[in-house]
Every structure is written in C-alpha cells, then in structure tokens.
Design a protein around this motif. Structure first.
Motif, short mmCIF file in Angstrom:
data_model
loop_
_atom_site.label_atom_id
_atom_site.label_comp_id
_atom_site.label_asym_id
_atom_site.label_seq_id
_atom_site.Cartn_x
_atom_site.Cartn_y
_atom_site.Cartn_z
N GLY A 193 39.45 -33.69 21.44
CA GLY A 193 40.48 -32.85 21.60
C GLY A 193 40.76 -32.05 19.99
O GLY A 193 41.77 -31.23 20.86
N ARG A 194 40.26 -32.21 19.21
CA ARG A 194 40.35 -31.63 18.18
C ARG A 194 39.58 -30.69 18.11
O ARG A 194 39.61 -29.39 17.52
CB ARG A 194 41.05 -32.02 16.74
CG ARG A 194 42.33 -33.49 17.34
CD ARG A 194 43.88 -32.73 17.72
NE ARG A 194 44.11 -31.92 16.01
CZ ARG A 194 44.80 -32.36 15.75
NH1 ARG A 194 45.21 -33.67 16.01
NH2 ARG A 194 45.51 -31.50 14.39
N TYR A 195 38.47 -30.92 17.59
CA TYR A 195 37.05 -30.34 16.84
C TYR A 195 35.76 -31.08 16.89
O TYR A 195 36.00 -32.26 17.49
CB TYR A 195 37.24 -29.44 15.88
CG TYR A 195 37.82 -31.08 14.43
CD1 TYR A 195 36.29 -31.42 14.16
CD2 TYR A 195 38.83 -31.31 14.19
CE1 TYR A 195 36.54 -32.73 13.74
CE2 TYR A 195 39.25 -32.90 13.66
CZ TYR A 195 37.74 -33.13 12.64
OH TYR A 195 37.63 -34.32 12.10
N SER A 198 43.56 -23.93 17.15
CA SER A 198 41.97 -24.62 16.44
C SER A 198 41.46 -25.31 16.43
O SER A 198 39.82 -25.15 16.66
CB SER A 198 42.16 -22.90 15.86
OG SER A 198 42.48 -22.89 14.30
N GLY A 199 42.01 -26.09 15.59
CA GLY A 199 40.82 -26.94 14.93
C GLY A 199 41.62 -26.53 13.81
O GLY A 199 40.84 -28.44 13.06
N LYS A 200 41.56 -26.24 13.02
CA LYS A 200 41.67 -25.97 11.52
C LYS A 200 42.28 -27.14 10.58
O LYS A 200 41.55 -27.75 9.54
CB LYS A 200 42.05 -24.16 10.96
CG LYS A 200 42.76 -24.25 11.30
CD LYS A 200 44.00 -22.43 11.23
CE LYS A 200 45.23 -22.82 10.88
NZ LYS A 200 45.71 -22.55 12.28
N VAL A 201 43.73 -27.35 10.74
CA VAL A 201 44.81 -28.32 9.96
C VAL A 201 43.71 -29.71 10.97
O VAL A 201 44.05 -30.38 9.37
CB VAL A 201 45.90 -28.19 10.98
CG1 VAL A 201 46.33 -29.34 9.97
CG2 VAL A 201 46.33 -27.12 10.10
N GLY A 202 43.64 -30.25 11.46
CA GLY A 202 42.88 -31.33 11.61
C GLY A 202 41.44 -31.88 11.47
O GLY A 202 41.59 -32.39 10.89
N1 LIG Z 1 48.46 -37.09 17.42
C1 LIG Z 1 48.45 -35.86 18.17
N2 LIG Z 1 47.73 -36.13 19.54
C2 LIG Z 1 47.58 -35.12 20.20
N3 LIG Z 1 47.75 -33.85 19.99
C3 LIG Z 1 47.35 -33.13 18.84
C4 LIG Z 1 47.88 -34.66 18.00
N4 LIG Z 1 47.91 -33.56 16.79
C5 LIG Z 1 47.94 -32.97 16.74
N5 LIG Z 1 47.69 -31.87 18.27
C6 LIG Z 1 47.44 -31.16 19.05
O1 LIG Z 1 46.46 -30.86 18.71
C7 LIG Z 1 46.18 -28.83 18.37
C8 LIG Z 1 44.77 -28.48 17.06
O2 LIG Z 1 45.75 -28.68 16.34
P1 LIG Z 1 45.01 -28.13 14.52
O3 LIG Z 1 46.63 -28.71 13.60
O4 LIG Z 1 44.17 -29.13 14.55
O5 LIG Z 1 44.98 -26.87 15.01
P2 LIG Z 1 45.46 -25.70 14.14
O6 LIG Z 1 44.72 -25.02 14.84
O7 LIG Z 1 45.66 -26.08 12.88
O8 LIG Z 1 46.54 -25.35 15.57
P3 LIG Z 1 48.02 -24.91 14.29
O9 LIG Z 1 47.87 -23.72 13.39
O10 LIG Z 1 48.96 -24.74 15.83
O11 LIG Z 1 48.54 -26.11 13.65
C9 LIG Z 1 47.67 -28.91 18.42
O12 LIG Z 1 48.08 -27.97 19.72
C10 LIG Z 1 48.46 -29.95 18.38
O13 LIG Z 1 49.41 -29.46 18.70
#
Ligand SMILES: Nc1ncnc2c1ncn2[C@@H]1O[C@H](COP(=O)(O)OP(=O)(O)OP(=O)(O)O)[C@@H](O)[C@H]1O
Ligand SMILES: Nc1ncnc2c1ncn2[C@@H]1O[C@H](COP(=O)(O)OP(=O)(O)OP(=O)(O)O)[C@@H](O)[C@H]1O
Ligand SMILES: [Mg+2]
Ligand SMILES: [Mg+2]
Lengths: 319, 492, 329, 329
Positions: free
Chosen positions: B265-267, B288-292
């Motif tokens: 669900g993230r990357y 985009s999943g960058k933080v994840g």
């Molecule tokens: N524990 C979780 N369960 C389900 N979805 C989540 C969880 N934590 C985050 N998300 C969602 O997963 C998506 C991807 O998150 P991520 O932080 O990896 O991307 P990102 O590129 O950093 O996005 P952003 O710039 O919005 O922070 C985000 O929309 C977030 O709302």
C-alpha cells in the motif's frame, strides 16, 4: 432448647461464608463440610460474600434460585440484610445466622457467642492483673463491624465502671496487622508505662504485638515488673502456644467448631420443621428470645495458662 | 481603508521569557498581511492573543477600532476571527466531520450525523481536500490533518482569518490550491494574516508585511517596497546572503542501501543506494511513498520485503537502535510525534543517541552533556535559555532544531532527514542545510526527503517517486519545472 | 492529494468498536447455561441486572468523567454517604439521625443534592486549583467516607423513611424499578454523548483540551457539570442500593471503584480521555455482572474465586483487544 | 528570538520543584512537636521511618513505573504473596507449607524471584499484548492475592524461617535494618534516575514513547525491566513487613496501593508519565508517615480520623501546588 415437634420435609441447605481472609473464619469454613457429614445435612456448594453485604445479598438470591430451603449466613453488616430477610420470610425460607444478630428481619436462630461478653471478660482479666490502675491499649477491629464495636464498647464500659483508675487507648486497626503494629509501637513510645493489651483478633494482632513487645524488650515473664499483660480473642492454636510460652496471658476462645456445628444443626432442624424455645440447651448453652427470633448463646471460655491444654477447646483440635 | 485588526503595545511573558515586548501590528481591511520573523520572534504568541486564547500582560487588541471581547466570550471571538494554529488542534479520536464542526455539530438540539457528514463533505469538496469525512482524524497523515484544519478555518465565514505556517507541511500543488482559495477570499473582502517562513510565498500572495524581531515590531511595509534581501535583513538584523548549495564529488563506498524494498500500500520494488559524500534527494507528490520509504530505511517501519544495509551491516527490520548503532542519524517527519520528549530539556533531547558516550558504566555526566548540548545549541543556533530548558517551551522552529541536533550529535555516517526545514526560518534553514552538507563533507551519506524544491537543491541527485515507485533519478542541475513535471507523473 | 482506501469498511469497524465485548458476553451466556440450569432463567438474569443496577450508574458516571479526561475515585464513598447523611437529616435521634427532623419526603432530593455538592467540590479543587484529579478524589474518597463513619459512629442505619426505600425495591411492570432507572439513564447517556453538542464536547475536552477551548467549548463549565452529574449519579446509585438492601451500612459502596474502572476500561473507555462510549461501558458492566453470577452459581471455593475472577477479566480484556484490534491505554 | 533574563533562577527553581513538600514536612514537624512531646524524640521518629520502610519501597517501585508512563496496581498483592509462597515452599506441611521442603536459606531469594516473575508477567501482558496497564494490573491484583489466599486457605502463616524475619527486625548500628535498606535503595533510585542512561530513558519513554523509540531507546526491554524491578521491590517490601509483623497474614499489603499512589503523586510524580523524581516521591512517603504518626499520637477518634487524614492530604497537595507553581496532572 427443646425440640417440641418433629415434622417431615428436609431439603437443601444453602450456606454463605462471610470472608476467607481471617483465621477464625477459615477454621469455621473448614468445619462446615465436616459437621455437615456428621449431621447428614444436604449442603449446597458454599458461596462467599467476601465481607461485602451487597455480595451476600446476591449470593442468597442465587442460592434461592438454585433451590435452597434453608439459608445459613453470617452477615457482617447486620442492618443491610433487612430486605433480604424479608424476602426470605416471604418465600418461607428459614434463616440461621452465625456470629451476628441481624438488627431487623426475622431469623430462625442466631448462633453466636456474646461479643460483648468477650470485651467484658478481657476487661475484667486485665483490670484484675493490673490491680485497677495503669494504662492499657485495646487493638480494635474495624469500627464498622458489629463484632468489633461490641467488643470495644463492652471493654470500655466495663473499664469505666469497674476500673476507673485505668486509662484505655483505643486503636482502630481495621483488622490489619500492619496498622496494629504501627499504632502499638507509637503508643508504647509515647507511654512506656502501658501494662496491658487487649487484642480484638488474635489471628491478625498476635504476631505484630509480640514482635513490637520483643523489639521493646517487653516480652518478659509475668514475674518481671516490665511484663505487659496481653489478652487476645479468637482461640486459635497460635494463641494457645503463646500462652504456654508465657508470651501472652489469656485469650477468649471463640468456638469456631460449635458455630459450624450448631449452624448446621439448626438449619437441619428448620428444614425438618422443628422449632425451639428459650431456655438452657443440652450442649451447655442457653437459648434467649430476641424481638426477631431466637439466639443460642454458645459458651466462649476464657483460656489462661491453667486451662490451655483442655482438649475440648477447638484450638487444640486443629493442626 | 480602515484598520480591521490592531494590536497595540502587547507584552507577553512566560516566566523569564518575554515572548512579546511591546509588539504591535495593524492590518488593513481586506488585505492579506504577512507576519514574518525568526523562530521564537513571538509570532505564534501574537496569534494566540489575537484569537483570544491568551491574555496579554499589557497592551490591547482592537477589531475595527472596538476593544476585543472578554476572554470568556469565545463565541464573540469566533465571530471575529478564525485561525489555523501552528500546533495541531485536531482531535485524533474524532472523525474528520466532527473535527470540522467541533462545537457546532448542530445549531440546537440533536446532532444529525448523516447531515453533518454531508456538510463536512461539502466543506472538504469546496476546499478540495480529498479526505473521507467519516475517517478518524487520528488515522490521517500529517498533511491531511493540516488540510482539514485549513478547511475548518476557512469554513467559518469569519471576516478575518489567521494562518500560522499553514504551508510548512504541504506540498507544491496543495500550496497552490490554498493560494487560489486565499485569493478568492480576498476578492470577497476577507482580511488575512499570514505567517510563513517561505518568503517567496509572502511575495506571491501578500500585500503588506510586518516583521518582528526579538519580540518587537521592526517594520511594516507593502511587500512591493521591500526587496527580498532587505526583508531578510529586517528579520535577522544583518545582511544575509542566499544559500549556495556546495558541490562535491561523492566517494565510492556505499554507506546506505536498500534492496527490493516493498511495503503493502505504500511502495514496492525499491532499490536505493547512497554513497559516502553524497546527498540523495527523495521527492514526490503526496502519497508517493517517499516518507514511508525513508521511515523504513531508518527502522521506524518494517518493510514487507527487502533488506536495508547500513555501512555494510544488514540491519534487522524495524530496529531503530540497531540502525543507529550502525551509524545512522535521522530527523523524523513529525517532530511532535517522534521528534522530542517535551518535558525533557533541550540538552537531554539532543544527546539521547550518544548517552552511552557521555560517561562510563551507564552513567551520564551532566557536565559533559551540558557541554555537548551547548555545542549543538551554538552550531545550530537554537534560541533557548540554555540546555536545561524543556523543549516544550521552545518555539516551533527551535524545537525542530533540537530534533536536528539529536540526528547530528553522534557524527552519523548515514543521515536521513525528512522534511527537515518544516517551520524553520530562513537563516535557520541555511544552518540546517549547511549542517547536512557539513556532515556529508565529513564523509557521511545523506538522504533528504522534502516537499520543498529549495531544500532539494543541495542533493547530488534526486530520486522521484510516483505511486510507490522510483520513476526517475534526476541529477543535479534540474529546474523546478522539470522536477515538478516528473513528480506529477507527467513525464516518464 | 491522497489516495484513500475505500472508506466504507473503516466506518463500519469504528461503529463496532464499542461492541468488542459482545463476543465475551455471548461466551459467558453459553458457558453459564452449560454450567448451571438456573443461569438462563428469566429470574436469574433479572437478578443479575438488578444487582448491577446501582454499580452501573457509577460506571456511567465514571465513563463520562474519563471521557472528559478526568478521574473520580470518590464516587464510591458518595454511594454510602449521600443517602446516609440525607437520612440522618430526616430521622429522629433515636434512629441515628441528627435530630433536625426534615420532612421524610425530602430525603431523595437531599441525597441527590449532597451527591451533587460532593461532585462540585471535587470539580472546584481540580479545575480551580488545577490539582491532580487522581489525588484530589483519592483524598475525597477517604474524607467522604469519613463523613459517613463519623456521624453514624460506624453503626448501620436501618430505620429509614419509606421514600428512600421505594426506588430500590419497587417493581414496575414486573421488573425491578432499579433496572428501568439504570436502563433509562444509560439510554440517556448513550444518546447524550452521541447526539448532543454538550455530550460531544466531553470527547473534545478529553481528546485535546486546548483544541476544545479554541473551538469555543466552555471547558471549565462542562467539567464542573460532569463532576456534579457524576456525584449525583453516585448518590442515586446509593439510593437504589439502600432500597435493595433495606439499610445503609457503613461500608456501602466501599471497594466498588475498582470494579467500576474495570467495567469502564474493558468496555473500551480510555484512561487517557477522549475515547470510549457509554454503550461500551454498559457491556463492561454486564460482563462483570455475569462473571460474578456464574461464579456464585457454580460455587467456586471462596479462596480461589479471586483467581478465577481475575483470570476471566484478563481473558475478556484479551478478547476485546483482539476483536477491537487496537492497542489499549 | 526572545529577550531573556538571566537563566540561573529558572534552573534553580527547577531543581527545587522536587522539594515542594519540604514546607509541608516542616509544618508537620512543628505541629507534631507542639501537639505531643513524644513526637520529636529520636525513638518516635525512628519508629515512623521503620513503619514507612516497607511501603516506601512500593512507592519507589510505583514512582519508577509511573515515570515510565505505566501503572502497576498489583504491587500491593505481591507484598503478601511473594514472601508467603516462598515460605510455603520451605516450611513443612504442619506449618502451612506445601511440603516441598526447600532449604530455609532460600526463602529470601525465592520471594524476590516470585516478585520478579509477577512483574515479568505483568510486563508480558502489557507490552506484548498491548493491554491497558491499569486493568491488567487490577486483574493481577486480584489474582496474585488469590494465590496467597488459595494455598494458605486464608490462614496466617505463623511459623516462619528465621532468615525471612531477619531483615525486617534486625538492628544495624542501632537503627532498624529496614531503614538502612530503604534508604540505600532510595539513594540508588535517586542516583539511577538522575544520572544513569537507563534511568533517564524512563523519562523519555514516559514523556513520549515514540520519540524515545526514535531516539534509539529499546523501549520494550526497559519497560520489562521496570516491571520486573517493581515486582522485586514489592517482594522485598513484603520481606521487611513480614519481619516487622512476625507473621504473614492474609491481608498483608492489602489496601496499600492507594497510599502508595497518594505518596507518589503528592511527591510530584505525574500519573501521565515522564514527570517527577524519586526524591519527590520520598518526601511524599514522609508526609504520609508523619501524618499517620501524629494522628495516632494525639488519638483522634477512629471515626473521624479519615476525615482529618484526607483533609491533611488535600492541604499538603495545595501547599505543594503553590510552592511548585505548576498545574498538576
Ligand atoms: N498506517 C497507515 N495505514 C494506512 N495508510 C497510511 C498509513 N500511514 C500513512 N498512510 C497513507 O499512505 C500514503 C503514503 O504515505 P507516505 O507518507 O509514504 O507518502 P508521502 O509521499 O510521504 O506522502 P506525503 O507527502 O503525503 O506525506 C499517505 O497518503 C498516507 O496517508
Ligand atoms: N507556553 C510557553 N511557555 C514558555 N515559553 C513560551 C511559551 N510559549 C512560547 N514561549 C516562548 O515565547 C517565545 C516566542 O514563541 P512563539 O511561539 O511566539 O514564536 P514564533 O515566532 O511563533 O516562532 P516559530 O517561527 O518557531 O513558530 C519563544 O522563545 C518561546 O520559547
Ligand atoms: Mg510559531
Ligand atoms: Mg509526508
């Protein structure tokens, strides 16, 4: 008491135990099945109300639901079971209470020793030993328990009327050994000339009292002028042991075995439809009339070095 | 034009700290007025006074020339001013809908939950916030929460709105949408006070600007009359050059690598490797999943597949201490959540990772901790009474610097920083980016995750992510337009 | 913007989060029925409800206070003291009264008033002086109980005006009045905390007090209200218990507070504030009541009963944790 | 940027925040001396310390657990159960034992081990299953006490091995050993939580567990350690108490936990975690001990004693609130 009428019936006897955390009640609880066997009582599994009258009421309801025909209970709060007794009367279920006498509501029989007499006996014993003057401490039970209050009031009244020269310090210990030890220790610090101690419950007060006396160097034979006279209450084996060793001087034996025996005896009698009248009984006690029933006042002997080995005492029959 | 809101000679003290010392501001009706100043200048304190949350020790607040209502009369305040506070006022256990309409779920009588959800959806649609109205606010991401807060403030229909650093946690497109919204509000005659450390934003949407420095008012001018460097000089009290990214040649040793990383669900299918002396950027639009990914690299998350290697050591997934032991330092995304322990002192927060080096046999020598902390306070320019002040008492930007200090204190050979400059003032931003570059020059490898293109300029290359995959590896020398196009998935 | 997972299932899950104890209740009903034939009779289940009626009001009160982010231990003392003082104001000296001799009809309003006053005093200390709610109400637990023990000198009050006995002992439509009253109050609680702005403000206050204040909620006023309501409910619980038992013992209510917290917390109310529902708290009360009833029916030895009882609470906790899927606090 | 006044006073104030109860202690000493000549004697003050020694170890344990943001109610049951089970493993059946007959010298290590095991089990449920610490330890309070009542069938254990009586009754250099032990452990606690990495990590965990984890602290491991240490200290408290009383009653430790919390909280330890010091907790214990001693000395009527006692706690709370200057929680 005399049996005046024999009738049919019989039936299940429900029993509620008041608490499982004191030596006296635990001896009683252990005597119950033994006596039930001897008397051939159809006893239901016992419930335990853990010193909480609300639980007692719940337990009694459950026992009735399961078909009890007679109830044996020992309500530690003698007022708050009035409604329950009324309900039981409406359902024609006789009640035998052990140790306490309900304030209101009819009972078939109260089986108890006179708690006021305990207090008076202790007072007389200490009063005589001290020659009517000096200071004594009474380690009270919980003030909200009828037995604690009866012992305490009778002790104080007797001291006031018979031994006005004696000063009494009353310490409410809530039946807790820890509180008893702290309060006694503090009081002895303040009044090193205390010469007598009355403990309301040997089970919880005995060991801490001995420990404090030992620490203060006051655990000496009666011949020594530093001796502190100690009278206990309950009649458990350890008290007898201490009497034999001379650590304490006396105790009032509260007959746990007789409580169990006669509670079940009267319960069976009630189930069989027998009735009783006031007057002396065949087991050395007297039945007296109460406004709300009868009471069999079982003997509670004073135990001293002289009679401590009497095998009739319940404390000498348990291991 | 009339003065819509005015604060005169406001003094506010917190214990020994004077947050405002005779500060003043006057905002004309219908204008968008910027308030700028360095971290700890007293901006947020002024906000809490202008919204009736705190009573000034001295001075007064006027709305359209009338004295402000009594502090207890919250309704009167809310009719006059709506606000997005710097600190989140979202209640995590409640739904988005209820957060939007907190204490106004219904006019009178019963709450109609269905209707409330409908109204909430309307508000969210109006402000183009793509969030489920029925979701629990606690389950939202940081920026989704921020968007909900903005939507709530705007939805009040107040004639005066305060936005305290609303864009610190938003990415480019979201900021654009916010500005569109603000422009249309201005056309409707709404007065706005806007606080931001992004000075280009000030130039983009504000008409006038007030500068605070050291708890005092310095100047108020139309933005057109105040060039960028003069503005910075007014804030900092000295002339400050624009930050120049340094150039360097990365070394050969790979200090951080991830192979075939994937998290449902993230990357998925991510391979990344960072060499010593290299800064690798991670960019991408929201989700985009960058933080994840970055959180997986540091061990805050456990990946479903793949391995992370730091300095040649395979790190157990989801084990932060192991990663730190292998030489990692990092700045988490949300400073309040994972960044600091508010009740503990600046010194202690900054030195946790090196506690074992501050004394032998598990002991911590307070004097060595103090020394280290004072060094960090100096090098990152943290405005604090000293190493013993609790972090809870610091202004937002300074708290962020403490988190940064924690990341740098162990001289990490691998540095992962996520949105490191969120809420940090211009000068401090330079200090923080400089600190990253310093560490890299000392031989560390760094991963920098940011929504801010300016931050990404220090990167030797930028990995752009889109829908959970790395879509492009962009070398130095990109233009904003190029990078945004990749981030939006418009170019492959 | 963000990609969201389908919103529907999430919502449904949130709704059922109140009901994580339902499987536990079902298991208890089945186990009880198997172990004892009396268990599933209407009479026995009515008894369980009646026995839990008074304590359930305390759970209701405590749940509201916990949701608002506060704490009240003194409720258990109010259960005995409020009706007792009211009775003493009414009955003659011979029956243990003060000899003031207020009219007997006043005894219920007086008891409720005393409960409210205790709640208000708690609120005053906690809100006005910003003292720790835990320790203030712990001290008040001791003090309020002292105000029963002191005037009564440890004696049970058993000559009570009829008016105070009525509610706890009457039958309405064949069911004990106490069950109707507790049922109605829980319905009001579920409704009030679900559909009234005031009720929702408890969640806001417990969840984030600064945010609540910023949203214009009169935090102090609401908290005062919650403490006063809590005290009043505890007094009402005392009235019901008095009627059920027919007298006011010195220990009335003593020791309840742990069970009250246990019921609220296994029912999903958080000790940290802002989380939980009244319906959940109600399921917690039912679990505790059923466990006690079953243990009584099967007559476990008094010595070992606590072990079994505690173990069942732990198991209920685990089941509700697994069914709820979230970490607890 | 802010205008700063000299930083020194703030630092000094922060240092004294642990000591907000000192004025209360001074007042109590003066009042006690005026009310009773025995009060200020060395003998009496030694008694106070000895009487508080066992409970103070529980306060030490609870303070650490609270600072780490958790909760342990079951400590009070461990006070009785740990030494009792250890004794039963050692003494013959006739003396109430299991008849296993382990050597008497093992009784203290066994008791400590049992305490540690109870703590570990609490930790396991709370950390591993993420259950609410309050309710887990409430259930464990009941269960652990059941493990005293069950095997002993409610009887007091009178025949104890000498080794377990020694620590609670011996004199070292003219002072009861219990005072030395408690003093040494408090010194260790003050030092450990002030200057050890491990000790400081409790504050981080209690203050913000996510940040602690992100700072590289092995949160679960530390929490396990705290629970185990807590259980061990409770067992040691039980050993001291056993020596002082000369027997292990069924009620040993029962009801202590409220006083333990009261002492910790008036001493400045926060129920929300992350705040407070061991020194503060110690002052809390002393206040409670002095109040009890004075009340016993002047012999207030048992019925009204709780009211006075509770009122003094409230007043102590207010004084420490005013001296400390910060809102409590
Ligand atoms: N524990 C979780 N369960 C389900 N979805 C989540 C969880 N934590 C985050 N998300 C969602 O997963 C998506 C991807 O998150 P991520 O932080 O990896 O991307 P990102 O590129 O950093 O996005 P952003 O710039 O919005 O922070 C985000 O929309 C977030 O709302
Ligand atoms: N509640 C408080 N207690 C103590 N000090 C405080 C408190 N609130 C603010 N301060 C202090 O007041 C000063 C001004 O803080 P403020 O939050 O207004 O700064 P700011 O201009 O908003 O900074 P930033 O850009 O970092 O948000 C800071 O030094 C801060 O430490
Ligand atoms: Mg700010
Ligand atoms: Mg993000």
């Amino acid at each position: 008491g005399t049996t005046t009428e024999a009738g049919g019936g019989g039936g299940k006897v429900g029993i509620d135990h008041p608490r499982a955390d004191s030596d006296f009640w635990n001896s009683y609880i252990k005597y119950v099945p033994q006596m039930a066997g001897e008397l051939k009582v159809d006893l239901m599994p016992a419930t335990n109300s853990q010193n909480d009258v609300a639980k007692l009421v719940n337990n009694v309801q459950a026992l009735i639901g399961q078909g009890a025909k007679v109830i044996v209970m020992a309500p530690q709060d003698t007022g708050a079971i009035a409604n329950t007794l009324q309900q039981l009367e409406n359902k024609k279920i006789p009640v035998v209470t052990v140790d306490t006498r309900p304030d209101k509501g009819n009972v078939f029989m109260v089986v108890r020793a006179d708690n006021r007499a305990y207090g008076t006996k202790a007072c007389e014993f200490l009063g005589e030993k001290l020659g009517g003057k000096g200071k004594v401490v009474q380690l009270q039970g919980a003030l909200s328990s009828i037995n604690g209050r009866d012992r305490s009031e009778a002790f104080l009244e007797c001291m006031k009327s018979k031994f006005p020269g004696i000063t009494v310090f009353s310490e409410p210990t809530e039946w807790e050994g820890s509180k008893a030890a702290s309060m006694l220790q503090t009081r002895l610090e303040q009044n090193p000339d205390i010469k007598g101690i009355y403990m309301h419950a040997g089970g919880v007060h005995l060991a801490p009292t001995l420990q404090v006396l030992k620490q203060k160097g006051l655990l000496v034979p009666p011949s020594d002028p530093k001796h502190v006279f100690v009278i206990s209450n309950d009649g458990i084996p350890q008290e007898f042991e201490s009497i034999r060793k001379g650590d304490i001087d006396a105790t009032v034996s509260q007959p746990a075995d007789l409580y169990a025996k006669y509670a079940l005896f009267y319960a069976k009698a009630a189930a069989d439809g027998k009735t009783f009248k006031p007057g002396p009984t065949d087991h050395g006690s007297t039945i007296i009339q109460l406004p709300n029933g009868l009471e069999d006042q079982l003997p509670a002997p004073l135990v001293t070095k002289e009679n401590v080995d009497d095998q009739a005492l319940w404390g000498n029959q348990v291991k | 034009m009339n003065v819509h809101v005015e604060a005169r000679d406001v003094v506010k003290r917190f214990g020994p700290t004077t947050a405002l010392a005779g500060a003043r501001i006057a905002i004309e009706e219908g204008e968008t007025h910027a308030l700028v100043g360095r971290n700890g200048a007293g901006k947020s304190t002024l906000v809490s006074i202008l919204t009736g949350l705190q009573r000034p020790d001295e001075g007064e607040v006027l709305f359209s020339g009338q004295p402000a209502p009594a502090l207890a009369d919250r309704d009167a305040w809310r009719r006059r001013v709506a606000c997005v506070y710097q600190k989140s006022t979202i209640i995590p256990a409640l739904t988005v809908a209820e957060n939007l309409f907190l204490n106004r779920q219904s006019d009178k009588g019963l709450i109609n939950w269905r209707a409330l959800a409908g109204r909430a959806r309307e508000v969210l649609d109006t402000y183009e916030v793509d969030v489920d109205a029925q979701a629990l606010a606690g389950d939202l991401s940081v920026e989704q929460r921020q968007l909900v807060e903005i939507a709530r403030a705007l939805s009040f229909g107040a004639r005066f709105i305060i936005l305290d650093e609303p864009t610190a946690r938003l990415d480019g497109p979201a900021i654009e949408r916010l500005f569109t919204r603000m422009r249309s509000l201005r056309e409707q005659g709404v007065t706005v006070m806007y606080i931001s450390h992004h000075l280009d934003e000030v130039y983009e949407i504000c008409q006038s600007v007030t500068v605070f420095r050291d708890a005092r008012h310095v100047t108020t001018r139309p933005v057109a009359d105040l060039p960028h460097d003069e503005l910075v000089a007014a804030m900092t009290g000295e002339a400050t050059a624009v930050y120049e990214a340094r150039s360097r040649t990365p070394g050969e040793t790979v200090v951080l690598s991830g192979e075939n990383l994937g998290l449902a669900g993230r990357y998925s299918g991510i391979d990344i490797s960072v060499r010593s002396g290299e800064v690798v950027g991670l960019a991408g639009s929201a989700s985009s999943g960058k933080v994840g990914l970055a959180e997986t690299l540091v061990g805050l998350r456990r990946a479903d597949t793949g391995t992370v290697t730091i300095n040649g050591t395979k790190v157990r997934p989801g084990d932060v201490p192991a990663a730190m032991k292998a030489g990692l330092g990092f700045v988490p995304e949300d400073r309040h959540h994972e960044g600091f322990v508010p009740l503990l002192s600046v010194g202690e927060n900054a030195t946790f990772p090196i506690a074992r080096k501050l004394g032998r046999y598990g002991l911590i020598s307070p004097s060595r901790r103090r020394d280290t902390a004072e060094r960090m306070i100096g090098s990152l320019d943290i405005k604090t009474e000293g190493p013993d002040q609790p972090v809870a008492d610091l202004s937002g930007g300074n708290a962020q610097k403490v988190v940064f200090a924690r990341a740098l204190v162990d001289d990490p050979t691998v540095l992962v920083v996520i949105n490191p400059t969120a809420g940090v003032d211009v000068k401090a931003k330079q200090a923080l980016l400089g600190a990253v570059e310093d560490a890299v020059e000392r031989g560390a490898g760094a991963v920098l995750v940011s929504d801010e293109l300016d931050d990404l300029r220090i990167c030797d290359r930028v990995l752009v992510m889109f829908h959970g995959r790395v879509v492009k590896d962009v070398p130095r020398g990109w233009t904003d337009h190029e990078l945004v196009a990749v981030m939006e998935g418009m170019e492959e | 913007m963000t990609t969201l997972t389908a919103p529907a299932p999430r919502v449904r899950l949130a709704r059922f989060r109140d009901l994580t104890l339902v499987p536990v209740i079902v298991i208890l009903l089945v186990v009880g029925a198997v172990l004892d034939p009396t268990f599933l009779t209407a009479g026995n289940l009515t008894n369980v409800l009646q026995q839990q009626a008074a304590i359930s009001l305390l759970v209701l009160a405590e749940a509201m206070i916990l949701i608002a982010g506060k704490f009240d231990l003194s409720l258990e003392s109010t259960v005995g003291t409020a009706p007792a003082i009211a009775v003493m104001l009414v009955v003659p000296v011979a029956a243990g009264g003060f000899g003031i001799g207020l009219p007997g009809a006043l005894v219920i309003p007086l008891a409720l008033l005393i409960g409210a006053a205790i709640g208000a005093f708690n609120g005053f200390l906690i809100i006005r002086f910003q003292l720790s709610a835990f320790i203030v109400t712990l001290a008040m637990l001791i003090i309020v109980h002292g105000f029963l023990q002191g005037p009564s000198e440890g004696k049970t009050l058993f000559q009570l005006p009829d008016s105070i006995l009525y509610l706890g002992s009457a039958l309405w439509l064949g069911l004990p009045a106490a069950i109707w009253i507790a049922g109605a109050l829980f319905a009001a609680g579920i409704f009030g905390l679900g559909y009234l702005r005031l009720g929702r403000s408890l969640y806001a206050i417990g969840g984030n007090v600064d945010a609540a204040r910023a949203a214009g909620i009169r935090v102090d006023r609401v908290l005062y209200g919650v403490f006063i309501l809590g005290g009043t409910l505890a007094a009402l619980a005392g009235i019901l218990e008095t009627g059920r038992l027919g007298a006011i013992g010195n220990n009335q209510g003593v020791g309840w507070i742990f069970m009250v917290f246990a019921a609220a917390v296994i029912g999903g109310v958080s000790m940290d504030g802002g989380k939980g529902t009244i319906l959940g708290a109600l399921t917690g009360v039912l679990v505790i009541g059923l466990v006690q009833n079953i243990l009584t029916l099967i007559g476990v030895s008094g010595f070992w009963q606590p072990v079994i009882y505690g173990a069942i609470i732990l198991i209920a906790l685990m089941i509700s944790r697994i069914a709820g899927g979230k970490a607890q606090d």
